[in-house]
Design a protein around this motif. Structure first.
Motif, PDB file in Angstrom:
ATOM      1  N   ALA A 159      39.715  48.794  36.820  1.00 50.42           N
ATOM      2  CA  ALA A 159      40.907  47.977  36.595  1.00 50.42           C
ATOM      3  C   ALA A 159      40.846  47.284  35.236  1.00 50.42           C
ATOM      4  O   ALA A 159      41.881  47.006  34.627  1.00 50.42           O
ATOM      5  N   GLU A 212      33.356  39.750  42.931  1.00 50.53           N
ATOM      6  CA  GLU A 212      33.101  38.314  42.923  1.00 50.53           C
ATOM      7  C   GLU A 212      33.717  37.657  44.152  1.00 50.53           C
ATOM      8  O   GLU A 212      33.145  36.737  44.738  1.00 50.53           O
ATOM      9  N   ALA A 238      33.611  48.132  45.159  1.00 53.27           N
ATOM     10  CA  ALA A 238      34.446  47.054  44.639  1.00 53.27           C
ATOM     11  C   ALA A 238      34.163  46.812  43.156  1.00 53.27           C
ATOM     12  O   ALA A 238      35.094  46.611  42.362  1.00 53.27           O
ATOM     13  N   GLU A 239      32.891  46.837  42.776  1.00 56.73           N
ATOM     14  CA  GLU A 239      32.549  46.632  41.370  1.00 56.73           C
ATOM     15  C   GLU A 239      33.074  47.783  40.508  1.00 56.73           C
ATOM     16  O   GLU A 239      33.534  47.568  39.377  1.00 56.73           O
ATOM     17  N   SER A 259      36.762  47.278  40.112  1.00 57.74           N
ATOM     18  CA  SER A 259      37.012  46.182  39.172  1.00 57.74           C
ATOM     19  C   SER A 259      36.818  46.647  37.732  1.00 57.74           C
ATOM     20  O   SER A 259      37.617  46.299  36.848  1.00 57.74           O
ATOM     21  N   PRO A 304      37.743  42.324  44.933  1.00 62.05           N
ATOM     22  CA  PRO A 304      36.811  42.425  43.830  1.00 62.05           C
ATOM     23  C   PRO A 304      35.441  41.941  44.230  1.00 62.05           C
ATOM     24  O   PRO A 304      35.264  41.201  45.196  1.00 62.05           O
TER      25      PRO A 304
END
Length: 481
Positions: free
Chosen positions: A211, A4, A204-205, A208, A2
């Motif tokens: 998800a 972060e 990745a963002e 995320s 993710p």
């Protein structure tokens, strides 16, 4: 990972990350390149000077030995004197001693201990690099011992102090260069890892966000058309497909509930009426209920076949077959139905159409197209089933003279349970073209819908299946082209 976690990864996670490994690989390769470059520089400078010095000493020794063989000890002393006289840089070193170790000639006043003793057997033991005191100053010398046949010992060498200092200077330069290379490698590795993180962070963002339930998110593209853009386009295509499937699932659920509610309610009403009716009416009600249940079973069976085709579950049963007889069977099946409606079914089929696929599904797909054509063709109309091989593709077209489809309806014609306004008065569930499109996709092809007679009213509908053809087998005794 993710977004972060990519921003703040703990040390163990950092070491395990792909970005860290790529950065370390870059740093190691950079350092190996620097080591290789330093080795080449050292070999061609300091090493070259050493080899040049040793070659000059060997040449001197060989020349003096020849003088000894020609003129004896006096020839060697004359040769040493001649060489010292022309040595303006005072770098040549010579010493000739007799068998008792007494000094006979040369400018080297003492023999180093390492070169004393009996004549060494190994060539390497005749060479020596040692510090010497010359004119009150410590200097570095390269010496070689040669034993003459009369017992005299000849020492020939060179003062290599300047070359030694050059070696030290070169070593310091290479050391500084190696330090700077290490620093640059570390900085480059850090920048590379950060660049990789920045390039992967949008993906990745996006993942995320998806998800978390937001299926509308897509990976932003930089426009550079590099590997990351290609990865982003692939992910976006995958997400579009997932979104389409999710929307299809929602639509199918709604459509099934809507389409099953009517036959279920109708069957229930008829059975309730039959409770108070005479036996004959009860028998008719049961028969109608069975027909309604059969209709529901057909809906589920069609949905299951579409799902199997879309999931590729039938691909394991693929085999190479001739599609022409399959098309002829489908035409024969619907020819009588078309004739009963006053419609003419024409065929234009080649002798052979090889394809690798599922015969039953292909037959069902073509039958669905012919069923729609017969259903919507007016009395006196014509339906044309044609097929042709075009390179590595097969084209199968069913054209009719019915009302056709509006462009907006064509875009939705492959959706499950979709029915155009002009088709709501005819029997059906809106699954025929969905199955055709799924079968086409399973066989690596597509379904295209268009006007059969552009500019004419009604325009009719031309449904065209484009499928991948099977490779043509080589002829017996020949070679396939």
């Amino acid at each position: 990972m993710p977004a972060e976690e990519m921003r703040r990864a703990p040390v163990p996670r950092l070491v395990d990350s792909a970005g860290f490994r790529i950065a370390v690989f870059f740093a190691v390769m950079f350092l190996l390149g620097g080591v290789a470059f330093s080795g080449i520089v050292w070999w061609n400078t300091a090493g070259g000077l050493d080899r040049q010095t040793d070659a000059a000493i060997r040449a001197d020794v060989a020349s003096l030995i020849i003088r000894f063989e020609e003129d004896g000890r006096a020839g060697v002393l004359d040769g040493i004197a001649f060489r010292l006289a022309r040595d303006g840089d005072a770098q040549d070193l010579y010493r000739l001693t007799d068998s008792a170790g007494r000094h006979l000639g040369g400018n080297l006043q003492a023999t180093p201990e390492e070169l004393e003793g009996p004549s060494p057997d190994a060539e390497a033991l005749r060479w020596l690099r040692a510090p010497l005191m010359r004119e009150g100053a410590l200097t570095e010398a390269r010496l070689y011992r040669a034993d003459l046949s009369n017992g005299d010992r000849l020492i020939v060498g060179r003062d290599v102090e300047e070359r030694f200092r050059l070696r030290q200077l070169l070593a310091r330069g290479l050391g500084w260069a190696a330090s700077v290379a290490c620093l640059l490698a570390v900085i480059g590795a850090v920048l590379l890892r950060r660049a990789l993180q920045n390039m992967l962070r949008p993906a990745a963002e996006t993942v995320s966000a998806i998800a978390a339930g937001d299926l509308t998110q897509r990976v932003p593209l930089s426009g550079r058309d590099d590997e990351f853009d290609r990865l982003g386009r692939t992910m976006n295509a995958m997400l579009d497909r997932i979104g389409t499937l999710m929307a299809g699932i929602r639509g199918v659920s709604d459509a099934i509930a809507h389409d099953l509610r009517t036959p279920v309610a109708r069957a229930r009403g008829r059975l309730e009426e039959a409770l108070e009716a005479d036996p004959e009416a009860m028998r008719r009600a049961v028969e109608q209920g069975i027909a309604d249940l059969d209709g529901m079973i057909r809906i589920f069976h069609a949905v299951l076949r579409i799902t199997e085709a879309e999931a590729g579950a039938r691909r394991a049963a693929f085999a190479t077959l001739d599609l022409s007889p399959v098309l002829a069977d489908a035409a024969e099946l619907y020819e009588a139905i078309a004739e009963s409606r006053g419609v003419v079914l024409e065929q234009d089929l080649p002798g052979t159409l090889l394809i690798t696929g599922d015969r039953d599904l292909l037959l069902q797909a073509v039958a669905n197209l012919l069923d729609n054509a017969v259903k919507f063709s007016p009395a006196g109309g014509r339906i044309r089933l044609s097929a042709a091989a075009e390179g590595t593709r097969l084209r199968i077209t069913v054209a009719d003279e019915g009302p056709g489809l509006r462009p907006a309806d064509r875009a939705r014609a492959g959706e499950r349970f979709f029915r155009a306004d002009s088709a709501r008065a005819t029997p059906g569930y809106g699954l025929g073209l969905s199955l055709v499109r799924a079968v086409a996709g399973l066989h690596g092809g597509e379904l295209f819908l268009g006007d059969a007679h552009p500019g004419r009213l009604p325009p009719g509908l031309a449904a065209t299946l484009i499928l991948e053809a099977a490779p043509v087998p080589p002829s017996p005794g020949g070679v396939a082209e």
